[in-house]
Design a protein around this motif. Structure first.
Motif, short mmCIF file in Angstrom:
data_model
loop_
_atom_site.label_atom_id
_atom_site.label_comp_id
_atom_site.label_asym_id
_atom_site.label_seq_id
_atom_site.Cartn_x
_atom_site.Cartn_y
_atom_site.Cartn_z
N TRP A 129 41.56 -28.76 54.69
CA TRP A 129 41.46 -28.35 53.28
C TRP A 129 42.40 -29.19 52.41
N ASP A 130 43.65 -29.32 52.83
CA ASP A 130 44.61 -30.11 52.05
C ASP A 130 44.18 -31.57 51.97
N ALA A 131 43.64 -32.10 53.06
CA ALA A 131 43.19 -33.50 53.05
C ALA A 131 42.03 -33.68 52.08
N ALA A 132 41.14 -32.71 52.01
CA ALA A 132 40.02 -32.79 51.07
C ALA A 132 40.51 -32.77 49.63
N GLN A 133 41.55 -31.98 49.36
CA GLN A 133 42.09 -31.94 47.99
C GLN A 133 42.73 -33.29 47.62
N ARG A 134 43.41 -33.90 48.59
CA ARG A 134 44.02 -35.22 48.32
C ARG A 134 42.94 -36.25 48.02
N LEU A 135 41.83 -36.20 48.75
CA LEU A 135 40.74 -37.14 48.49
C LEU A 135 40.13 -36.88 47.12
N LYS A 136 39.89 -35.63 46.82
CA LYS A 136 39.24 -35.27 45.57
C LYS A 136 40.06 -35.71 44.36
N ASN A 137 41.37 -35.71 44.50
CA ASN A 137 42.26 -36.06 43.39
C ASN A 137 42.77 -37.50 43.44
N SER A 138 42.17 -38.30 44.32
CA SER A 138 42.61 -39.68 44.49
C SER A 138 41.90 -40.62 43.52
N LYS A 139 42.67 -41.23 42.66
CA LYS A 139 42.12 -42.22 41.73
C LYS A 139 41.57 -43.42 42.49
N ALA A 140 42.29 -43.84 43.52
CA ALA A 140 41.84 -44.99 44.32
C ALA A 140 40.52 -44.69 45.02
N ALA A 141 40.38 -43.48 45.58
CA ALA A 141 39.14 -43.12 46.26
C ALA A 141 37.96 -43.16 45.31
N ARG A 142 38.15 -42.67 44.11
CA ARG A 142 37.05 -42.66 43.15
C ARG A 142 36.70 -44.08 42.70
N GLU A 143 37.70 -44.92 42.59
CA GLU A 143 37.43 -46.31 42.22
C GLU A 143 36.71 -47.06 43.35
N LEU A 144 37.12 -46.81 44.58
CA LEU A 144 36.58 -47.55 45.72
C LEU A 144 35.26 -46.99 46.23
N PHE A 145 35.12 -45.66 46.25
CA PHE A 145 33.96 -45.03 46.88
C PHE A 145 32.98 -44.43 45.89
N GLY A 146 33.41 -44.23 44.65
CA GLY A 146 32.54 -43.65 43.63
C GLY A 146 32.69 -42.14 43.54
N ASP A 147 32.51 -41.62 42.33
CA ASP A 147 32.66 -40.18 42.10
C ASP A 147 31.66 -39.37 42.93
N ALA A 148 30.42 -39.85 43.01
CA ALA A 148 29.37 -39.09 43.70
C ALA A 148 29.75 -38.87 45.16
N PHE A 149 30.22 -39.92 45.82
CA PHE A 149 30.59 -39.77 47.23
C PHE A 149 31.81 -38.88 47.39
N VAL A 150 32.84 -39.12 46.60
CA VAL A 150 34.09 -38.36 46.74
C VAL A 150 33.83 -36.87 46.53
N ASP A 151 33.08 -36.54 45.48
CA ASP A 151 32.82 -35.13 45.21
C ASP A 151 32.00 -34.50 46.34
N HIS A 152 31.00 -35.21 46.82
CA HIS A 152 30.12 -34.67 47.86
C HIS A 152 30.88 -34.52 49.18
N PHE A 153 31.61 -35.56 49.57
CA PHE A 153 32.30 -35.50 50.86
C PHE A 153 33.42 -34.46 50.83
N ALA A 154 34.19 -34.42 49.75
CA ALA A 154 35.27 -33.43 49.66
C ALA A 154 34.69 -32.02 49.73
N ALA A 155 33.57 -31.80 49.07
CA ALA A 155 32.93 -30.48 49.12
C ALA A 155 32.48 -30.15 50.54
N SER A 156 31.98 -31.16 51.25
CA SER A 156 31.53 -30.92 52.63
C SER A 156 32.69 -30.55 53.54
#
Length: 457
Positions: free
Chosen positions: A406-433
């Motif tokens: 759960w904590d790891a998913a929150q870190r991904l969801k709030n990561s500026k770098a993740a959103r820049e590198l992987f895209g909002d659609a992927f980050v939101d979907h994967f974190a939710a999963s």
């Protein structure tokens, strides 16, 4: 006769099917958890799909590894009716299926909007980023997995308790064990050669029935294909021998966890050789390797859910069991999360030791590569090197890794770098999963809770 690994084009894919006289072909696609989903397709349908693509129910992007439907994602769900998503067959992934006579296997991947969520497609986008920066990434994955004298039925009948390993006791690098079971080892080696995920080394690891296999190095995108196929068909081969192989991160508290380490390096696209090697620098580390290392280190806590994607992953990430608990690095140090392996123009590399065997190879590779590229892009410098046992040393708070999914998913969801590198659609979907996975876990009462609380509390 054309060989499967010589297939590169649609026309060549059709030709090899015709040469073999096949009426059907097997097509597979890897889902969010790295599980291969697929079907047999008639020759006519397969040829049409090569030319025009085909539709694959997008539920495979909207359910978990037990086929339970996410209730917290927007891309697909009951609200969309689970339509077909466009998929393309990748001709140059053609493989023999030695366990099925002349049958052929092709990997497919999602297209258009679904491509944003497709693990294989995500990795290819990160590889393209590397190429645009002037680098060709190379990688090799190595996996530890336990083998049991069980079947899917017997394991369930036992409630997954008192399972019988292939061999007893702790006996790493055992010539005795691999000689007694040489028939199985030879089948693994033969399959790996025939399906083009050749194994560089294979041996017993420490623990009952545990094996470690190192897959040979290749370009990063190919290396992920090979790792994903190895995990899938190692389980197939085991079950066809009346055995079971598991890639769980930790199946027993009595034994070490199972890793999925990634060895990674960059070469200059202009042909000038390794981007990581500079013999004039300490440990042969070039400036580019230093920045790459720094990116991996700094973003490891934010990207952890891509590397350790299950509840069980975090049972492995505890001190003293060869799994890192902080984003540390060292030179030839197996207690750190990142191990610099000094060598030569050919061998200088980084071992990303955090990876669990249960990880999706495409996502683990994407995280390890993207974070390093981000470090180069921003010219980051790594924290001081760890010498000695990393578990016994204090590390800065920002290097601590999340301790739950759960904590790891929150870190991904709030990561500026993740959103820049992987895209909002992927980050939101994967974190939710991953949030879904954690909520599913909380619905269950564990044996530990029963033994601790039932009588006494």
């Amino acid at each position: 006769m054309m060989k499967p690994r010589d297939v590169n084009t649609i026309e060549q894919a059709k030709r090899i099917v015709e040469e073999r006289g096949l009426t059907h072909v097997k097509v597979g696609i890897f889902d969010t958890d790295g599980v291969m989903r697929g079907k047999y397709m008639s020759k006519e349908k397969f040829f049409s799909a090569l030319d025009h693509g085909f539709g694959f129910c997008d539920v495979v992007l909207g359910w978990d590894s037990k086929d339970q439907l996410y209730d917290n994602v927007s891309y697909t769900g009951w609200h969309t009716g689970y339509p077909d998503a466009p998929v393309r067959i990748v001709p140059d992934t053609c493989r023999d299926l030695p366990l099925e006579e002349d049958m052929l296997l092709f990997i497919a991947e999602f297209c258009e909007q679904a491509a944003d969520l497709c693990p294989r497609n995500l990795l290819h986008r990160i590889v393209q980023r590397a190429e645009a920066m002037g680098f060709d990434p190379f990688a090799a994955l190595e996996y530890e997995f336990f083998v049991f004298k069980e079947t899917p039925h017997s394991a369930r009948d036992k409630g997954f308790k008192n399972l019988e390993p292939l061999s007893p006791d702790w006996f790493g690098y055992s010539v005795l064990r691999n000689s007694v079971h040489s028939d199985l080892y030879q089948q693994i080696l033969d399959m790996s050669e025939q399906m083009d995920f050749p194994i560089e080394g294979i041996h017993t690891e420490t623990g009952p029935g545990v094996i470690e296999a190192a897959i040979a190095v290749d370009q990063a995108a190919n290396a992920a294909d090979k790792a994903a196929l190895f995990k899938t068909f190692m389980k197939v081969l085991a079950q066809r021998n009346g055995l079971m192989a598991t890639f769980m991160a930790k199946w027993s508290n009595d034994y070490p966890g199972q890793s999925g380490h990634i060895h990674i390096s960059l070469k200059h696209r202009d042909g000038s050789g390794s981007a990581f090697y500079d013999p004039s620098q300490p440990h042969g580390m070039s400036e580019i390797q230093r920045h790459f290392l720094a990116g991996q280190q700094r973003l490891m806590p934010e990207f952890l859910s891509l590397i350790a994607p299950t509840i069980n992953s975090y049972s492995r990430l505890v001190p003293g069991f060869w799994a890192p608990t902080d984003a540390t690095w060292g030179v030839e140090n197996r207690t750190t999360a990142l191990r610099i392996i000094p060598g030569s123009e050919k061998t200088q590399r980084i071992e990303y030791r955090l990876g669990s065997a249960d990880g999706n190879p495409y996502l683990a590779m994407a995280a390890a590569l993207a974070s390093g590229l981000y470090g180069i892009q921003n010219e980051w410098e790594p924290e001081p090197m760890v010498e000695g046992n990393a578990y016994e040393q204090q590390h800065p708070g920002h290097l601590h890794l999340p301790s739950t999914l759960w904590d790891a998913a929150q870190r991904l969801k709030n990561s500026k770098a993740a959103r820049e590198l992987f895209g909002d659609a992927f980050v939101d979907h994967f974190a939710a999963s991953r949030e879904w996975e954690e909520r599913e876990f909380r619905k269950h009462v564990t044996d530990w809770e029963m033994a601790r609380y039932f009588e006494i509390i």
